[in-house]
Design a protein around this motif. Structure first.
Motif, PDB file in Angstrom:
ATOM      1  N   VAL A  55      73.399 -71.466  -1.204  1.00 20.24           N
ATOM      2  CA  VAL A  55      74.536 -71.556  -2.123  1.00 20.24           C
ATOM      3  C   VAL A  55      74.647 -72.979  -2.647  1.00 20.24           C
ATOM      4  N   LEU A  56      74.735 -73.104  -3.960  1.00 23.06           N
ATOM      5  CA  LEU A  56      75.000 -74.401  -4.584  1.00 23.06           C
ATOM      6  C   LEU A  56      76.486 -74.486  -4.912  1.00 23.06           C
ATOM      7  N   ASP A  57      77.156 -75.484  -4.347  1.00 23.42           N
ATOM      8  CA  ASP A  57      78.563 -75.745  -4.659  1.00 23.42           C
ATOM      9  C   ASP A  57      78.607 -76.985  -5.532  1.00 23.42           C
ATOM     10  N   LEU A  58      78.674 -76.769  -6.832  1.00 21.83           N
ATOM     11  CA  LEU A  58      78.634 -77.868  -7.796  1.00 21.83           C
ATOM     12  C   LEU A  58      80.035 -78.443  -7.999  1.00 21.83           C
ATOM     13  N   ALA A  59      80.095 -79.737  -8.258  1.00 21.48           N
ATOM     14  CA  ALA A  59      81.378 -80.448  -8.342  1.00 21.48           C
ATOM     15  C   ALA A  59      82.158 -80.264  -7.051  1.00 21.48           C
ATOM     16  N   ALA A  60      81.433 -80.346  -5.945  1.00 20.64           N
ATOM     17  CA  ALA A  60      82.010 -80.048  -4.629  1.00 20.64           C
ATOM     18  C   ALA A  60      82.953 -81.130  -4.135  1.00 20.64           C
ATOM     19  N   GLY A  61      82.888 -82.324  -4.720  1.00 19.84           N
ATOM     20  CA  GLY A  61      83.769 -83.395  -4.275  1.00 19.84           C
ATOM     21  C   GLY A  61      83.516 -83.752  -2.824  1.00 19.84           C
ATOM     22  N   THR A  62      84.541 -83.658  -2.008  1.00 19.64           N
ATOM     23  CA  THR A  62      84.422 -83.988  -0.590  1.00 19.64           C
ATOM     24  C   THR A  62      83.977 -82.797   0.254  1.00 19.64           C
ATOM     25  N   ALA A  63      83.623 -81.685  -0.404  1.00 16.40           N
ATOM     26  CA  ALA A  63      83.083 -80.480   0.235  1.00 16.40           C
ATOM     27  C   ALA A  63      84.122 -79.594   0.907  1.00 16.40           C
ATOM     28  N   THR A  64      85.395 -79.804   0.592  1.00 17.02           N
ATOM     29  CA  THR A  64      86.408 -78.871   1.093  1.00 17.02           C
ATOM     30  C   THR A  64      86.090 -77.457   0.628  1.00 17.02           C
ATOM     31  N   SER A  65      85.606 -77.326  -0.601  1.00 11.91           N
ATOM     32  CA  SER A  65      85.270 -76.013  -1.149  1.00 11.91           C
ATOM     33  C   SER A  65      84.001 -75.430  -0.542  1.00 11.91           C
ATOM     34  N   SER A  66      83.161 -76.276   0.072  1.00 19.94           N
ATOM     35  CA  SER A  66      81.880 -75.822   0.613  1.00 19.94           C
ATOM     36  C   SER A  66      82.007 -75.212   2.007  1.00 19.94           C
ATOM     37  N   LEU A  67      83.036 -75.602   2.737  1.00 14.92           N
ATOM     38  CA  LEU A  67      83.151 -75.198   4.136  1.00 14.92           C
ATOM     39  C   LEU A  67      83.169 -73.688   4.343  1.00 14.92           C
ATOM     40  N   PRO A  68      83.897 -72.896   3.517  1.00 17.95           N
ATOM     41  CA  PRO A  68      83.884 -71.445   3.744  1.00 17.95           C
ATOM     42  C   PRO A  68      82.490 -70.834   3.646  1.00 17.95           C
ATOM     43  N   GLN A  71      80.550 -71.646   6.839  1.00 18.42           N
ATOM     44  CA  GLN A  71      81.052 -70.874   7.983  1.00 18.42           C
ATOM     45  C   GLN A  71      80.492 -69.459   8.036  1.00 18.42           C
ATOM     46  N   THR A  72      79.940 -68.965   6.930  1.00 18.04           N
ATOM     47  CA  THR A  72      79.326 -67.628   6.928  1.00 18.04           C
ATOM     48  C   THR A  72      77.901 -67.654   7.450  1.00 18.04           C
ATOM     49  N   GLY A  73      77.342 -68.854   7.640  1.00 12.54           N
ATOM     50  CA  GLY A  73      75.948 -68.975   8.035  1.00 12.54           C
ATOM     51  C   GLY A  73      75.021 -69.221   6.871  1.00 12.54           C
ATOM     52  N   ALA A  74      75.586 -69.333   5.660  1.00 12.44           N
ATOM     53  CA  ALA A  74      74.773 -69.662   4.495  1.00 12.44           C
ATOM     54  C   ALA A  74      74.410 -71.147   4.520  1.00 12.44           C
ATOM     55  N   TYR A  75      73.322 -71.485   3.810  1.00 18.78           N
ATOM     56  CA  TYR A  75      72.924 -72.876   3.641  1.00 18.78           C
ATOM     57  C   TYR A  75      73.553 -73.358   2.341  1.00 18.78           C
ATOM     58  N   VAL A  76      74.563 -74.195   2.444  1.00 23.72           N
ATOM     59  CA  VAL A  76      75.306 -74.627   1.258  1.00 23.72           C
ATOM     60  C   VAL A  76      74.986 -76.078   0.941  1.00 23.72           C
ATOM     61  N   VAL A  77      74.755 -76.350  -0.337  1.00 20.17           N
ATOM     62  CA  VAL A  77      74.478 -77.699  -0.809  1.00 20.17           C
ATOM     63  C   VAL A  77      75.662 -78.178  -1.644  1.00 20.17           C
ATOM     64  N   PRO A  78      76.474 -79.095  -1.110  1.00 23.02           N
ATOM     65  CA  PRO A  78      77.550 -79.686  -1.921  1.00 23.02           C
ATOM     66  C   PRO A  78      76.949 -80.723  -2.860  1.00 23.02           C
ATOM     67  N   CYS A  79      77.174 -80.539  -4.163  1.00 20.03           N
ATOM     68  CA  CYS A  79      76.589 -81.429  -5.165  1.00 20.03           C
ATOM     69  C   CYS A  79      77.695 -81.978  -6.054  1.00 20.03           C
ATOM     70  N   ASP A  80      77.635 -83.277  -6.342  1.00 15.36           N
ATOM     71  CA  ASP A  80      78.647 -83.905  -7.189  1.00 15.36           C
ATOM     72  C   ASP A  80      78.042 -85.156  -7.813  1.00 15.36           C
ATOM     73  N   PHE A  81      78.578 -85.590  -8.963  1.00 17.57           N
ATOM     74  CA  PHE A  81      78.076 -86.814  -9.578  1.00 17.57           C
ATOM     75  C   PHE A  81      78.941 -88.016  -9.257  1.00 17.57           C
ATOM     76  N   SER A  82      80.018 -87.826  -8.491  1.00 16.17           N
ATOM     77  CA  SER A  82      80.851 -88.933  -8.050  1.00 16.17           C
ATOM     78  C   SER A  82      80.379 -89.399  -6.676  1.00 16.17           C
TER      79      SER A  82
END
Length: 231
Positions: A55-68, A71-82
């Motif tokens: 899962v790509l979480d774009l504009a993830a910021g501090t990754a608060t949005s990435s945590l769910p 938690q499912t067992g997916a491989y999540v990449v938090p990505c942001d330009f800041s």
């Protein structure tokens, strides 16, 4: 530089988010009256991440949005330009693979992710259509996109009240809780000027996404758009 202008020069927007990174999550919670938690839950349900999916979480910021997703067992990449956001996020969640990246030039190969998502970040991208095509490029055939973004309330009287809140009440509230309140003036203006639900759906279709649909959250304050990449 305290805020970005609506022409959304990338270096200005990135700098603005660097400035608000430390208190960003707290400020969002206050300004949304806690609704941001409801919206994140709706995004997680729409993405429907599964174990071992990417899962790509774009504009993830501090990754608060990435945590769910993690938690499912997916491989999540938090990505942001800041970089400021990424630094704060890495300090909070050192186990996540934070990646610096521009939405219009993503640093990933074609057909990489099972799902791509962006929450409250698409309207800050200078070239929206190009970003939607980039998300399409890095998604696997059969994969999905979920976009959560501020939108236009569907009931006209409420829309008027909401606009007044954005332009009048939001800045003083932001001054009380944010490290850079002027940035939230830009954010209010960018919300007001963002395309409505059907217009964003049309942009998704133009970028190649199929089966595009949306549903309103909180009376249309926020809209959740979803689409699929044809197999």
């Amino acid at each position: 530089m305290t805020r970005a202008s609506l022409d959304k020069q990338p270096h200005e927007v990135a700098s603005m988010f660097d400035d608000v990174a430390e208190k960003y999550d707290l400020t969002n919670d206050v300004l949304s009256l806690g609704q941001d938690r409801v919206w994140r839950k709706a995004v997680a349900q729409a993405v429907d991440a599964r174990p071992a999916q990417k899962v790509l979480d774009l504009a993830a910021g501090t990754a608060t949005s990435s945590l769910p997703f993690a938690q499912t067992g997916a491989y999540v990449v938090p990505c942001d330009f800041s970089l400021g956001m990424l630094r704060v996020g890495k300090r909070k969640h050192p186990h996540l693979p934070f990646t610096a990246g521009d939405a219009t030039k993503l640093p990933f190969k074609d057909d990489t992710f099972d799902a791509v998502t962006i929450s409250f970040g698409l309207r800050n991208v200078q070239e929206t259509d190009r970003a939607l095509r980039e998300l399409y490029r890095v998604t696997k055939p059969g994969g999905r996109v979920v976009i959560c973004e501020f939108s236009h309330p569907t009931w006209a009287p409420f829309r008027t009240v909401y606009t007044e809140y954005l332009m009048r009440a939001l800045p003083p509230v932001a001054r009380a809780v944010s490290s850079n309140p002027d940035a939230y003036v830009y954010l209010a203006e960018s919300i007001r000027d963002w395309p409505n639900q059907p217009a964003l759906a049309a942009k998704l279709q133009d970028a190649g996404w199929s089966k595009v649909a949306w549903r309103n959250l909180s009376g249309g304050i926020v809209a959740l758009h979803r689409g699929f990449k044809t197999v």
